[in-house]
Design a protein around this motif. Sequence first.
Motif, PDB file in Angstrom:
ATOM      1  N   LYS A  96       0.698  -2.669 -13.357  1.00 25.40           N
ATOM      2  CA  LYS A  96       0.125  -2.869 -12.027  1.00 25.40           C
ATOM      3  C   LYS A  96       0.739  -1.884 -11.027  1.00 25.40           C
ATOM      4  CE  LYS A  96      -1.041  -6.975 -10.865  1.00 25.40           C
ATOM      5  NZ  LYS A  96      -1.065  -8.392 -10.445  1.00 25.40           N
ATOM      6  N   GLU A  97       2.054  -1.663 -11.137  1.00 23.58           N
ATOM      7  CA  GLU A  97       2.714  -0.714 -10.246  1.00 23.58           C
ATOM      8  C   GLU A  97       2.222   0.711 -10.494  1.00 23.58           C
ATOM      9  OE1 GLU A  97       7.199   0.966  -9.306  1.00 23.58           O
ATOM     10  OE2 GLU A  97       6.973  -0.961 -10.308  1.00 23.58           O
ATOM     11  N   ILE A  98       2.031   1.073 -11.751  1.00 18.57           N
ATOM     12  CA  ILE A  98       1.503   2.396 -12.083  1.00 18.57           C
ATOM     13  C   ILE A  98       0.082   2.555 -11.550  1.00 18.57           C
ATOM     14  CG2 ILE A  98       0.758   3.857 -14.011  1.00 18.57           C
ATOM     15  CD1 ILE A  98       3.189   2.752 -15.557  1.00 18.57           C
ATOM     16  N   GLN A  99      -0.707   1.508 -11.628  1.00 16.35           N
ATOM     17  CA  GLN A  99      -2.075   1.547 -11.097  1.00 16.35           C
ATOM     18  C   GLN A  99      -2.053   1.788  -9.583  1.00 16.35           C
ATOM     19  OE1 GLN A  99      -4.195  -2.090 -11.678  1.00 16.35           O
ATOM     20  NE2 GLN A  99      -6.139  -1.256 -10.961  1.00 16.35           N
ATOM     21  N   TYR A 100      -1.148   1.115  -8.866  1.00 15.30           N
ATOM     22  CA  TYR A 100      -1.035   1.316  -7.419  1.00 15.30           C
ATOM     23  C   TYR A 100      -0.619   2.756  -7.096  1.00 15.30           C
ATOM     24  CZ  TYR A 100      -1.329  -3.752  -6.680  1.00 15.30           C
ATOM     25  OH  TYR A 100      -1.740  -5.049  -6.634  1.00 15.30           O
ATOM     26  N   ARG A 101       0.335   3.282  -7.856  1.00 19.00           N
ATOM     27  CA  ARG A 101       0.775   4.664  -7.632  1.00 19.00           C
ATOM     28  C   ARG A 101      -0.360   5.651  -7.837  1.00 19.00           C
ATOM     29  NH1 ARG A 101       6.480   5.034 -10.874  1.00 19.00           N
ATOM     30  NH2 ARG A 101       7.609   3.480  -9.664  1.00 19.00           N
ATOM     31  N   ASN A 102      -1.134   5.447  -8.908  1.00 14.37           N
ATOM     32  CA  ASN A 102      -2.250   6.354  -9.179  1.00 14.37           C
ATOM     33  C   ASN A 102      -3.298   6.286  -8.076  1.00 14.37           C
ATOM     34  OD1 ASN A 102      -1.134   7.295 -11.549  1.00 14.37           O
ATOM     35  ND2 ASN A 102      -2.201   5.823 -12.844  1.00 14.37           N
ATOM     36  N   GLU A 103      -3.539   5.088  -7.549  1.00 14.97           N
ATOM     37  CA  GLU A 103      -4.508   4.942  -6.464  1.00 14.97           C
ATOM     38  C   GLU A 103      -4.022   5.655  -5.200  1.00 14.97           C
ATOM     39  OE1 GLU A 103      -6.873   1.400  -4.058  1.00 14.97           O
ATOM     40  OE2 GLU A 103      -5.592   0.896  -5.746  1.00 14.97           O
ATOM     41  N   ASN A 136      -4.257  10.370  -1.429  1.00 16.54           N
ATOM     42  CA  ASN A 136      -3.502  11.358  -0.657  1.00 16.54           C
ATOM     43  C   ASN A 136      -4.268  12.668  -0.491  1.00 16.54           C
ATOM     44  OD1 ASN A 136      -1.268   9.900   0.041  1.00 16.54           O
ATOM     45  ND2 ASN A 136      -0.101  10.465  -1.764  1.00 16.54           N
ATOM     46  N   GLN A 137      -5.234  12.931  -1.329  1.00 20.16           N
ATOM     47  CA  GLN A 137      -5.962  14.188  -1.212  1.00 20.16           C
ATOM     48  C   GLN A 137      -7.013  14.147  -0.100  1.00 20.16           C
ATOM     49  OE1 GLN A 137      -7.987  14.962  -4.857  1.00 20.16           O
ATOM     50  NE2 GLN A 137      -9.118  13.036  -4.848  1.00 20.16           N
ATOM     51  N   LYS A 172      -1.952   8.207  -5.103  1.00 21.91           N
ATOM     52  CA  LYS A 172      -2.039   9.646  -5.358  1.00 21.91           C
ATOM     53  C   LYS A 172      -3.467  10.142  -5.170  1.00 21.91           C
ATOM     54  CE  LYS A 172       1.810  10.136  -8.573  1.00 21.91           C
ATOM     55  NZ  LYS A 172       2.190  10.397  -9.973  1.00 21.91           N
ATOM     56  N   ALA A 173      -4.439   9.351  -5.607  1.00 22.14           N
ATOM     57  CA  ALA A 173      -5.838   9.743  -5.459  1.00 22.14           C
ATOM     58  C   ALA A 173      -6.244   9.760  -3.990  1.00 22.14           C
ATOM     59  CB  ALA A 173      -6.738   8.801  -6.250  1.00 22.14           C
TER      60      ALA A 173
END
Length: 65
Positions: free
Chosen positions: A26-33, A38-39, A35-36
């Motif tokens: 779940k934490e990795i999913q939040y980080r990926n979101e 931030n662009q 990062k997406a």
Amino acid sequence: MKIIILLISLITAFGAAGKKTAADLKEIQYRNEIKALNQYPNLLPEVVITAPSLAPEAATEVAAE
């Protein structure tokens, strides 16, 4: 009796490991979101808050109270 305690401890350990893995995913999913997102630029509108000006006679009434 020892076997039952051993089995219960193994089940508890596997349950804790599964719970930790789910939390990590779940934490990795939040980080990926994040990062997406931030662009993209900041798309929030700019808000300017202004207070209405008081008439001179209203200012003296407020000061008198």
